[in-house]
Design an enzyme around this catalytic site. Structure first.
Site: not given
Length: 245
Positions: A89, A116, A154, A169
């Site tokens: 994160p 953790e 991709r 895209d």
């Protein structure tokens, strides 16, 4: 391209890597996937890979030894220096530009943690990239690593059937993608825009560009702030703003 995943839960990768575009990419020899359980590299007789944090606190922390040794082993077979990616994160927010950058690398190694967190020495002395897929916390790094791999693979040459597909895209052009329609042209009174049935490719392309700009302005105006618009695009945008007043 070669992509390695270091994880404590290798079974999580079976369905994703063995399906759809990722499966086809392997069949076309565009990519090679390897999933390694880094618990196998633990020097502890009980094969533990985590321990309590120094200084106290909740949760367990992944120890450096198994991950350093696992990455070292993978690097032995690498023709060039791999990018070693820690999914967490705290990392750089992943986007299409990052996907395009990673698509040009021969070897990617994803470290998928649990618990953790990681011993800080893994961040400081081993990884080359820290990447986050959003401002939220998941149980582990397996899901985000597969998301990133899918986005990257991709883009490899020959993976998608149409070479123009990745170029059109959302985010690749800097705008969100325009709407798409297919048969039937009239479904329960809901009709396809006339311009798409006109056969006039110049008008169709202009419609798509305008719709792409409109959708970006309505849904992700932040994308327009960092993009230099053409004179036509500026006029279209001003027109959209007037229509919305």
């Amino acid at each position: 391209m070669k992509i390695d995943f270091l994880t404590l839960f290798p079974e999580m990768f079976e369905g994703v890597l063995g399906s759809s575009i990722l499966k086809k990419a392997q069949e076309k020899n565009a990519v090679e996937f390897n999933v390694t359980n880094f618990r196998e590299f633990s020097s502890n007789k009980h094969q533990t890979v985590d321990d309590y944090p120094y200084g106290g606190g909740a949760g367990m922390v992944l120890t450096p030894q198994p991950i350093f040794d696992a990455v070292g082993k993978l690097k032995e077979t690498s023709k060039a220096a791999p990018r070693i990616i820690l999914v967490c994160p705290q990392g750089e927010r992943f986007n299409q530009r990052k996907a395009e950058e990673l698509a040009g690398i021969d070897h990617l190694i994803f470290i998928c943690g649990h618990y953790e967190g990681y011993d800080e020495r893994i961040r400081e002395h081993l990884v080359t990239d820290e990447i986050s897929i959003g401002d939220f916390v998941l149980t582990g790094g397996e899901l985000p690593s597969m998301v990133i791999a899918d986005s990257v693979v991709r883009l490899l040459p020959g993976v998608l059937g149409n070479v123009d597909s990745p170029l059109q895209d959302s985010y690749s052009s800097g705008f969100l993608e325009h709407p798409h329609y297919t048969r039937p042209s009239d479904y329960n009174g809901m009709k396809v825009p006339d311009v798409l049935l006109s056969g006039n490719h110049q008008l169709i392309e202009e419609w798509r560009l305008k719709e792409s700009l409109k959708r970006t302005w309505q849904r992700r105006p932040d994308l327009l702030e960092a993009r230099e618009l053409s004179e036509d695009q500026k006029k279209w945008l001003e027109q959209l703003k007037k229509e919305d007043e």
